[in-house]
Scaffold this motif. Sequence first.
Motif: not given
Ligand code: ADP
Length: 283
Positions: A31, A62-63, A200, A236-237, A240
């Motif tokens: 993270y 979530t991450r 990221i 961001t998801r 990726i």
């Molecule tokens: P949310 O819970 O906000 O819907 P997630 O935590 O599932 O989103 O984030 C989606 C993806 O984006 C994660 O699986 C990770 O790959 C990436 N990600 C987003 N922000 C970060 C961060 N600050 N550091 C590392 N990975 C991140």
Amino acid sequence: MVQLTLSKSPEPRAPSQDESQPWRLAAEPWYDPTADEVTLFEQCHAQQLAVLLKGPTGCGKTRFVEHMAWRLDRPLITIACHDDLTASDLIGRFLIGHTGTHWVDGPLTRAVREGAICYLDEVVEARQDTIVVLHPLTDYRRILPLDKTGETLTASPHFQLVVSYNPGYQRMLKDLKPSTRQRFVALDFDFPPAERETLIVMRESGADHATAHALVSLCQRLRTLHDRGLAEVPSTRLLIATARLIVSGIAVQSACQAALISPLSDDPALVGAMRDLVALTFV
Ligand code: ADP
């Protein structure tokens, strides 16, 4: 029924591990922090304060929780909330078996007993009568009454309640009641600035800098379409996922169509505008 994700280590992390707490993250979830959210969360954990993570879908909430559970060496129990989620789904129920009726703890009860971090994702999706169950766990009492068994559990000192919600998306549909919100310390999340988001995407997809940078630039343009009616901007998801398809050998235009454009809208005008932006970015 509840959708439950338990992170289970394939092997105990140390011989001295408490056998009653087998649910652990096996490896450090990477993270990249934005500001002081790690320290804030650590202090909330130490002070036994419940935490509300606010921010758009796919921005890292979530991450972050996974990372913090690993850092604090706590088990993590994640519950995806939805409008059929009942209090019994969280707390537990009596089940009928070969030997008669027996009580089965729900995920919240298990977390309370075992001192886990209990993460309710998109908590606003849950019905109000389900959310109310959380209230006595979020103040000085830290208790969970189990009406059906007549027990009142006092939470383990390590138990922590964490909930997430997406304020922009919920505003029109439903919202958390002020009386619920006030029980949490709120941490604000958002999409990272371009250079961090590029890093990221590179780290999570294996894409090179040029590809990740181009995707992030495209995404920043796509996010401006929010003003033109795009309900949810690309996360961001999604970036990726697109980058992973490109790295796996899918052509850029196809990857963008499948992983970025199609999930966001069915509206022909918006889809057309997004395709134009893809073409402009990847000439
Ligand atoms: P949310 O819970 O906000 O819907 P997630 O935590 O599932 O989103 O984030 C989606 C993806 O984006 C994660 O699986 C990770 O790959 C990436 N990600 C987003 N922000 C970060 C961060 N600050 N550091 C590392 N990975 C991140």
